[in-house]
Write an enzyme that holds these catalytic residues in place. Sequence first.
Site, PDB file in Angstrom:
ATOM      1  N   SER A   1       0.806  -1.229   0.000  1.00  0.00           N
ATOM      2  CA  SER A   1       0.000   0.000   0.000  1.00  0.00           C
ATOM      3  C   SER A   1       0.834   1.272   0.000  1.00  0.00           C
ATOM      4  O   SER A   1       0.346   2.348  -0.315  1.00  0.00           O
ATOM      5  CB  SER A   1      -0.940   0.003   1.213  1.00  0.00           C
ATOM      6  OG  SER A   1      -0.191  -0.008   2.409  1.00  0.00           O
TER       7      SER A   1
ATOM      8  N   TYR B   1      14.474  -6.358  14.975  1.00  0.00           N
ATOM      9  CA  TYR B   1      14.388  -6.198  13.512  1.00  0.00           C
ATOM     10  C   TYR B   1      15.509  -6.971  12.820  1.00  0.00           C
ATOM     11  O   TYR B   1      15.272  -7.708  11.846  1.00  0.00           O
ATOM     12  CB  TYR B   1      14.470  -4.706  13.193  1.00  0.00           C
ATOM     13  CG  TYR B   1      14.342  -4.350  11.725  1.00  0.00           C
ATOM     14  CD1 TYR B   1      13.098  -4.391  11.086  1.00  0.00           C
ATOM     15  CD2 TYR B   1      15.446  -3.949  10.977  1.00  0.00           C
ATOM     16  CE1 TYR B   1      12.987  -4.051   9.742  1.00  0.00           C
ATOM     17  CE2 TYR B   1      15.337  -3.600   9.652  1.00  0.00           C
ATOM     18  CZ  TYR B   1      14.104  -3.647   9.031  1.00  0.00           C
ATOM     19  OH  TYR B   1      13.984  -3.302   7.704  1.00  0.00           O
TER      20      TYR B   1
HETATM   21  N1  LIG Z   1      12.980   1.776   4.087  1.00  0.00           N
HETATM   22  C1  LIG Z   1      14.176   1.202   4.249  1.00  0.00           C
HETATM   23  O1  LIG Z   1      15.226   1.875   4.351  1.00  0.00           O
HETATM   24  C2  LIG Z   1      14.287  -0.289   4.294  1.00  0.00           C
HETATM   25  C3  LIG Z   1      15.562  -0.850   4.331  1.00  0.00           C
HETATM   26  C4  LIG Z   1      15.720  -2.226   4.368  1.00  0.00           C
HETATM   27  C5  LIG Z   1      14.598  -3.034   4.348  1.00  0.00           C
HETATM   28  N2  LIG Z   1      13.362  -2.476   4.323  1.00  0.00           N
HETATM   29  C6  LIG Z   1      12.203  -3.405   4.320  1.00  0.00           C
HETATM   30  O2  LIG Z   1      11.394  -3.139   3.214  1.00  0.00           O
HETATM   31  C7  LIG Z   1      10.043  -3.461   3.523  1.00  0.00           C
HETATM   32  C8  LIG Z   1       9.150  -2.266   3.213  1.00  0.00           C
HETATM   33  O3  LIG Z   1       9.600  -1.171   4.006  1.00  0.00           O
HETATM   34  P1  LIG Z   1       9.095   0.337   3.788  1.00  0.00           P
HETATM   35  O4  LIG Z   1      10.219   1.202   4.136  1.00  0.00           O
HETATM   36  O5  LIG Z   1       8.397   0.476   2.478  1.00  0.00           O
HETATM   37  O6  LIG Z   1       8.025   0.405   4.988  1.00  0.00           O
HETATM   38  P2  LIG Z   1       6.646   1.178   5.142  1.00  0.00           P
HETATM   39  O7  LIG Z   1       6.418   1.280   6.596  1.00  0.00           O
HETATM   40  O8  LIG Z   1       6.623   2.416   4.306  1.00  0.00           O
HETATM   41  O9  LIG Z   1       5.597   0.128   4.503  1.00  0.00           O
HETATM   42  C9  LIG Z   1       5.368  -1.121   5.104  1.00  0.00           C
HETATM   43  C10 LIG Z   1       4.201  -1.804   4.425  1.00  0.00           C
HETATM   44  O10 LIG Z   1       3.934  -3.038   5.141  1.00  0.00           O
HETATM   45  C11 LIG Z   1       2.570  -3.075   5.504  1.00  0.00           C
HETATM   46  N3  LIG Z   1       2.396  -3.830   6.746  1.00  0.00           N
HETATM   47  C12 LIG Z   1       3.025  -3.618   7.934  1.00  0.00           C
HETATM   48  N4  LIG Z   1       2.580  -4.518   8.833  1.00  0.00           N
HETATM   49  C13 LIG Z   1       1.663  -5.301   8.208  1.00  0.00           C
HETATM   50  C14 LIG Z   1       0.850  -6.388   8.618  1.00  0.00           C
HETATM   51  N5  LIG Z   1       0.886  -6.863   9.862  1.00  0.00           N
HETATM   52  N6  LIG Z   1       0.038  -6.975   7.693  1.00  0.00           N
HETATM   53  C15 LIG Z   1      -0.014  -6.502   6.433  1.00  0.00           C
HETATM   54  N7  LIG Z   1       0.722  -5.470   5.993  1.00  0.00           N
HETATM   55  C16 LIG Z   1       1.543  -4.868   6.870  1.00  0.00           C
HETATM   56  C17 LIG Z   1       2.162  -1.607   5.646  1.00  0.00           C
HETATM   57  O11 LIG Z   1       0.759  -1.471   5.547  1.00  0.00           O
HETATM   58  C18 LIG Z   1       2.914  -1.004   4.466  1.00  0.00           C
HETATM   59  O12 LIG Z   1       2.203  -1.222   3.266  1.00  0.00           O
HETATM   60  C19 LIG Z   1      10.035  -3.875   4.989  1.00  0.00           C
HETATM   61  O13 LIG Z   1      10.062  -5.267   5.095  1.00  0.00           O
HETATM   62  C20 LIG Z   1      11.306  -3.263   5.523  1.00  0.00           C
HETATM   63  O14 LIG Z   1      11.793  -3.958   6.645  1.00  0.00           O
HETATM   64  C21 LIG Z   1      13.178  -1.133   4.302  1.00  0.00           C
END
Ligand SMILES: NC(=O)c1ccc[n+]([C@@H]2O[C@H](COP(=O)([O-])OP(=O)(O)OC[C@H]3O[C@@H](n4cnc5c(N)ncnc54)[C@H](O)[C@@H]3O)[C@@H](O)[C@H]2O)c1
Length: 247
Positions: free
Chosen positions: A14, A155
Amino acid sequence: MTLQGKHTIVTGGSRGIGKAIVEAFLAEGATVAYVSRTQAEDHAALEALASEHGGAVVFHQADVGNEESITSAIDALHESFGSIDVLVNNAGVTKDGLIFRMKSEDWDDVLRINLSSAFYTCRAVSRLMIKQRSGSIINVTSIVGLIGNGGQVNYAASKAGMVGLTKSLAREVAGRSVRVNAIAPGFIETDMTGKLTPEQREALVGQIPMGRVGTPQEVASVCVFLAGDASSYITGQVLPITGGMAM
Ligand SMILES: NC(=O)c1ccc[n+]([C@@H]2O[C@H](COP(=O)([O-])OP(=O)(O)OC[C@H]3O[C@@H](n4cnc5c(N)ncnc54)[C@H](O)[C@@H]3O)[C@@H](O)[C@H]2O)c1
């Protein structure tokens, strides 16, 4: 268009990285189901992108950390799609704190939402992909799962767990032409990293040889590669997307 006709599932699509993956898959002609707790604010724009490229997009509400909720979502999507070609386990959360201040509940929640969720989806989808004798699973881990990060034991453990899951499952299903890989983003501009203070942000950027944060689109393009036939001989790998942060 490299994903024309492919049925794909993206968890947490989303916003942030997940949404960029949904958009990139749609631009490659895929049909995409994104599974999240809430629908994308501009879902209509995703529908327009889908129809422009000959695919489709559906939103399915589920909590990935709840076994029954996510398993029944996968079953329902399989029934309506007829097959599942690509799964991206992207949904994830952080609940940071130094270990001596971290509540057990914050440990449990992060492990359940980030890691157990991938176990539930991988178990359900790999069973289908084995029967199909094709498929690509992409687990979104983090560079933190490989190098650690103070204040993130929960994490980092969840993301390191995903690495073990990815490599073990890759070995279990490789003989049936099902591939399982992980990507390990570094510091990507999203709501998750928006919580950082300017000082934390500056310190992090200082560790990146390319001297800048990454964009969700730069992560999504790697997922397109791993989802499609261009990566047909790659399995069990963890690909860092970090601007050189870990070499
Ligand atoms: N942003 C970064 O720098 C970064 C770096 C390394 C890894 N990541 C990983 O990338 C992925 C996405 O991160 P992001 O930065 O876009 O995060 P974000 O917080 O912007 O988005 C997270 C998404 O996961 C969904 N979500 C969370 N909990 C949920 C649940 N229980 N059930 C269903 N949906 C759920 C949220 O609704 C959202 O759509 C994550 O797994 C994060 O750990 C992000």
